[in-house]
Each structure stands twice: as C-alpha cells, then as structure tokens.
Design a protein around this motif. Structure first.
Motif, PDB file in Angstrom:
ATOM      1  N   LEU A  65       0.854  -1.188   0.000  1.00  0.00           N
ATOM      2  CA  LEU A  65       0.000   0.000   0.000  1.00  0.00           C
ATOM      3  C   LEU A  65       0.886   1.233   0.000  1.00  0.00           C
ATOM      4  N   ASN A  66       0.619   2.141  -0.899  1.00  0.00           N
ATOM      5  CA  ASN A  66       1.427   3.362  -1.036  1.00  0.00           C
ATOM      6  C   ASN A  66       2.910   3.037  -1.241  1.00  0.00           C
ATOM      7  N   SER A  72      -0.854  -3.213   6.643  1.00  0.00           N
ATOM      8  CA  SER A  72      -1.918  -2.390   6.073  1.00  0.00           C
ATOM      9  C   SER A  72      -3.213  -3.177   6.047  1.00  0.00           C
ATOM     10  N   ASP A 109      -2.995   6.255   7.076  1.00  0.00           N
ATOM     11  CA  ASP A 109      -2.370   6.104   5.753  1.00  0.00           C
ATOM     12  C   ASP A 109      -2.049   4.645   5.418  1.00  0.00           C
ATOM     13  N   ARG A 110      -2.318   3.718   6.330  1.00  0.00           N
ATOM     14  CA  ARG A 110      -2.108   2.289   6.086  1.00  0.00           C
ATOM     15  C   ARG A 110      -3.436   1.554   5.918  1.00  0.00           C
TER      16      ARG A 110
END
Length: 133
Positions: A65-66, A72, A109-110
C-alpha cells in the motif's frame, strides 16, 4: 438517509451490508472477536441491524500500500441504499477509519476503504434476488 420513513415497512433488502476486511497483519495479532466487533460497528455506522450485516476477515495477506509492504488493511463496504453520496461515504469513512485504526493499530495512511453501492437486483438471497423479497 433511509429510503423509507419508519411508518412504511422497510423492505428486507434495505439492510444488507457486506464488509470484507483484508489485512497483512497475521491472525494472531488481530483481536479474536474482530468479526463481531466489525459487524457491530458497521451496523451502528450504517444504521442497519446487526443480523443483516455480513462480515469477512482475511489476515496474513501479502499487500503493498502506497509503495510500502508495512502492515496495512483494505476494507470493502457494499450495501443497498446507504452508500450513494460523497457526503454519506465521508461520514462512514471517518467512523470506519477510527474503528479500524483502534482495532488494528494502524495509522490512517495504512488503511484503504472502498465503497460499493448496490441495487436490490444485484444481491441474491433465498434463490432469488432482493428485489423480490
């Protein structure tokens, strides 16, 4: 926003949320009652009875992720009648992010949430589709 007022009989398809949580966290690090907690939280957030909420939790997934393999989670939410606007989903998102962050120990953000609005004819039950129940 309910599709019908409380004075009108609510059709059974009105309350059929499906939640699928997939995370890279191992099952041993998840709360043992996570499916039940997610069911209860989703029912409250979406305004649906718990007995109509379907929850699946998959742990130990290989995820990126990202651009990072750090722990995540992805949550997919599909429902009839309660995911039809940006305003609704913004409110649902805030509450679901808070719940998942607390339960999984992940930063916002995860976590990624996807919303899928459904129509009654897209959900099968009892050998038919919800439109006819």
């Amino acid at each position: 926003c309910p599709l019908y007022s409380l004075a009108i009989s609510t059709p059974p398809w009105h309350a059929m949320p499906f939640l699928e949580l997939e995370t890279s966290l191992p099952s041993a690090s998840l709360p043992p009652d996570l499916p039940a907690k997610l069911c209860s939280a989703a029912a409250a957030i979406l305004g649906k009875p718990e007995e109509r909420v379907s929850v699946t939790v998959r742990s130990g997934a290989t995820m990126l992720l990202n651009g990072s393999p750090a722990p995540s989670a992805h949550l997919s939410v599909a429902a009839i009648g309660v995911l039809s606007s940006a305003e609704q989903n913004r409110a649902h998102s805030a509450q679901l992010f808070a719940f998942l962050g607390a339960q999984l120990g992940l930063e916002a953000d995860r976590i990624l949430i996807r919303f899928y609005p459904l129509e009654p004819w897209q959900v099968g039950k009892k050998g038919t589709v919800m439109t006819f129940l």
